[in-house]
Write an enzyme that holds these catalytic residues in place. Sequence first.
Site, PDB file in Angstrom:
ATOM      1  N   CYS A 109      -1.709  -5.776   6.720  1.00 60.77           N
ATOM      2  CA  CYS A 109      -2.031  -5.179   5.423  1.00 60.77           C
ATOM      3  C   CYS A 109      -2.553  -6.269   4.482  1.00 60.77           C
ATOM      4  O   CYS A 109      -1.840  -7.221   4.169  1.00 60.77           O
ATOM      5  CB  CYS A 109      -0.809  -4.494   4.810  1.00 60.77           C
ATOM      6  SG  CYS A 109      -1.154  -3.645   3.246  1.00 60.77           S
ATOM      7  N   ILE A 126       8.653   7.940 -15.115  1.00 67.11           N
ATOM      8  CA  ILE A 126       8.696   6.473 -15.115  1.00 67.11           C
ATOM      9  C   ILE A 126       9.795   6.029 -14.160  1.00 67.11           C
ATOM     10  O   ILE A 126      10.883   6.614 -14.141  1.00 67.11           O
ATOM     11  CB  ILE A 126       8.937   5.922 -16.537  1.00 67.11           C
ATOM     12  CG1 ILE A 126       8.975   4.386 -16.529  1.00 67.11           C
ATOM     13  CG2 ILE A 126      10.207   6.493 -17.152  1.00 67.11           C
ATOM     14  CD1 ILE A 126       8.986   3.769 -17.917  1.00 67.11           C
ATOM     15  N   CYS A 131       0.812  -1.219   0.000  1.00 64.88           N
ATOM     16  CA  CYS A 131       0.000   0.000   0.000  1.00 64.88           C
ATOM     17  C   CYS A 131       0.845   1.268   0.000  1.00 64.88           C
ATOM     18  O   CYS A 131       0.309   2.364  -0.093  1.00 64.88           O
ATOM     19  CB  CYS A 131      -0.936   0.016   1.201  1.00 64.88           C
ATOM     20  SG  CYS A 131      -0.093   0.167   2.807  1.00 64.88           S
ATOM     21  N   SER A 167      15.540  12.763 -17.771  1.00 69.95           N
ATOM     22  CA  SER A 167      16.772  12.523 -17.020  1.00 69.95           C
ATOM     23  C   SER A 167      17.758  11.776 -17.913  1.00 69.95           C
ATOM     24  O   SER A 167      17.414  11.332 -19.019  1.00 69.95           O
ATOM     25  CB  SER A 167      16.473  11.697 -15.766  1.00 69.95           C
ATOM     26  OG  SER A 167      16.030  10.397 -16.128  1.00 69.95           O
ATOM     27  N   ARG A 181      17.075  -3.139 -15.584  1.00 69.97           N
ATOM     28  CA  ARG A 181      17.821  -3.875 -16.599  1.00 69.97           C
ATOM     29  C   ARG A 181      17.234  -5.272 -16.842  1.00 69.97           C
ATOM     30  O   ARG A 181      17.945  -6.214 -17.168  1.00 69.97           O
ATOM     31  CB  ARG A 181      19.303  -3.976 -16.242  1.00 69.97           C
ATOM     32  CG  ARG A 181      19.965  -2.625 -15.988  1.00 69.97           C
ATOM     33  CD  ARG A 181      21.426  -2.772 -15.649  1.00 69.97           C
ATOM     34  NE  ARG A 181      22.181  -3.210 -16.812  1.00 69.97           N
ATOM     35  CZ  ARG A 181      22.644  -2.396 -17.756  1.00 69.97           C
ATOM     36  NH1 ARG A 181      22.439  -1.096 -17.673  1.00 69.97           N
ATOM     37  NH2 ARG A 181      23.335  -2.871 -18.780  1.00 69.97           N
ATOM     38  N   LYS A 182      15.912  -5.393 -16.650  1.00 62.45           N
ATOM     39  CA  LYS A 182      15.228  -6.664 -16.906  1.00 62.45           C
ATOM     40  C   LYS A 182      14.103  -6.508 -17.927  1.00 62.45           C
ATOM     41  O   LYS A 182      13.346  -7.450 -18.156  1.00 62.45           O
ATOM     42  CB  LYS A 182      14.666  -7.240 -15.592  1.00 62.45           C
ATOM     43  CG  LYS A 182      15.736  -7.570 -14.558  1.00 62.45           C
ATOM     44  CD  LYS A 182      15.117  -8.133 -13.288  1.00 62.45           C
ATOM     45  CE  LYS A 182      16.176  -8.406 -12.223  1.00 62.45           C
ATOM     46  NZ  LYS A 182      17.114  -9.453 -12.618  1.00 62.45           N
ATOM     47  N   GLY A 183      13.951  -5.325 -18.528  1.00 63.70           N
ATOM     48  CA  GLY A 183      12.946  -5.121 -19.558  1.00 63.70           C
ATOM     49  C   GLY A 183      11.654  -4.504 -19.084  1.00 63.70           C
ATOM     50  O   GLY A 183      10.775  -4.220 -19.897  1.00 63.70           O
ATOM     51  N   GLU A 210       7.081  13.569 -21.459  1.00 61.81           N
ATOM     52  CA  GLU A 210       7.215  14.939 -20.971  1.00 61.81           C
ATOM     53  C   GLU A 210       8.684  15.283 -20.767  1.00 61.81           C
ATOM     54  O   GLU A 210       9.473  14.455 -20.323  1.00 61.81           O
ATOM     55  CB  GLU A 210       6.444  15.086 -19.656  1.00 61.81           C
ATOM     56  CG  GLU A 210       6.420  16.476 -19.076  1.00 61.81           C
ATOM     57  CD  GLU A 210       5.619  16.544 -17.792  1.00 61.81           C
ATOM     58  OE1 GLU A 210       6.083  17.167 -16.819  1.00 61.81           O
ATOM     59  OE2 GLU A 210       4.508  15.951 -17.758  1.00 61.81           O
ATOM     60  N   GLY A 254      11.086  -1.487 -17.699  1.00 62.80           N
ATOM     61  CA  GLY A 254      10.962  -0.110 -18.148  1.00 62.80           C
ATOM     62  C   GLY A 254      10.506  -0.038 -19.595  1.00 62.80           C
ATOM     63  O   GLY A 254       9.646   0.771 -19.960  1.00 62.80           O
TER      64      GLY A 254
END
Length: 496
Positions: free
Chosen positions: A208, A288, A191, A325, A296-298, A321, A300
């Site tokens: 939770c 993002i 959460c 970075s 580094r695992k795809g 936008e 993104g």
Amino acid sequence: MSESTSAPAGSWNASNEVHIVTKNGAEQLAHILQRRSDGQVYVHYDGLDKRLDEWIPAASLKSVDASARKRKRDTPSPTPTEPESQPDPLMTEEEFDIKHHKQITAKRNFDKVNFGQWRIKTWYFSPYPLTDSELEDSAGLSGGSASTSKIPGVNRATVRSHGRTSDLLAGGLTRSHLSGEKSILWVCDRCFKYMAEGAAWEMHIKHCDRRHPPGRKVYQRGAHIIWEVDGAKDKLYCQNLSLFGKLFIDVKTLFFDCDNYADSQRDHVLGFFSKEKISYDDYNLACIIVLPPYQRKGYGMLMIEFSYEVSRRAGKIGTPERPLSDLGLRSYLTYWVATLIRFFRRLLAVLPPDRPTITSSGGLPELTGMLPPPSEDLNSRKKRAKGWDGETPDSNTTSTSPNGLDDSIAAMRTVVTRSNPDGSATSHILVRCTLAEIASVTNLRIEDAAFALNECGLLGSTVEGVVGITREMVEAVAKERNVKRMCLDPAHVMLT
């Protein structure tokens, strides 16, 4: 420049001290931002991103004189004898806020965050509010109210400006002196509720019962799920998610009026991206973040591809936008190049990969409109991507592929066939199209497509304003850039 030893514990040093630090076997200029009573100093390395700032022993610093600094830095800097610049007494409220903000966010307020099974080193400042007990502790340290802590380099404060930055102040300066366990933030990985103490965190996770993010499921393929969360309906969840994400992103301003969030999760949240519900610039992504343990695992690339699929289904050509970075630009350049390479591979292929041989009676076959299926790359192999547990096989869909060729582009394909001395013939594809047409069919902005083509070297061969691109050039870029198949399968998108 000599090292000061009279600074109180946890104090900020406004003199911008510069020293040399040996890091990874090389000397690096470092600016001291803060000192601690245990002999540690907080430094920023010249020319490197703030996420690499860290505490180091003061004994590891080497002094550097003005002449040595001038030789090592690319741009000239003031000598130690020059007076330190002071704020303009007539500065506007906006200028004051910018200076105020930079002073507060100059260093991380938490060294690590405990998130589920992971203890992650944070990258940037995030304005987490303090608990009541922490406010009391900070008030004792400052000799009064914590809300009146002085910010070095900012010589004046008003009730108006203080109100705009009170949340940053609460989560920032009063934590700068902490170390060890007290510099750890505890966050629930279900959460995103945050706690300052491990005992409270352990008590919370026992009760939770959240199994997945609120909102609706918009993508599911095997073990990978993307949820769409409306910030207007689930405000607290998105506020906590914003605060957590700010630990790993620096260039975006944090707003608590969240609009729309998506995050990829089944048992554990891997990352998220945000976008505005209504963007007059057609931005399809505001920020993002993929958590460090899952980078580094795809994941993104999966979220970037999904954001472009959302734009495509809305009949828009999106773009992220700005500003991006350094890591964001690298990821988007990878996506833009891969999208263009996959497009050129299909466009410049004579035969589909599933039909390597075509037999016709009485004459040569008609090849002009014959295109490879858009769901497959040439030379691709059916296999799982590493780290993608529970993945399902690709589906052979053609109608929803973001890289499909429309009739106007297919009609521009001309098959040129030349005879060989042995009586055989060799066929080549010749295509004439504009950059705007390439950008349109790949659903990229023209400027994004041009930037990617220039970066990968495909704009180098120009004759009278015409750029020539061959299949050999495309394959060379694909090999150099390690272009892979898409992570997203459009057939599993649940948007209507």
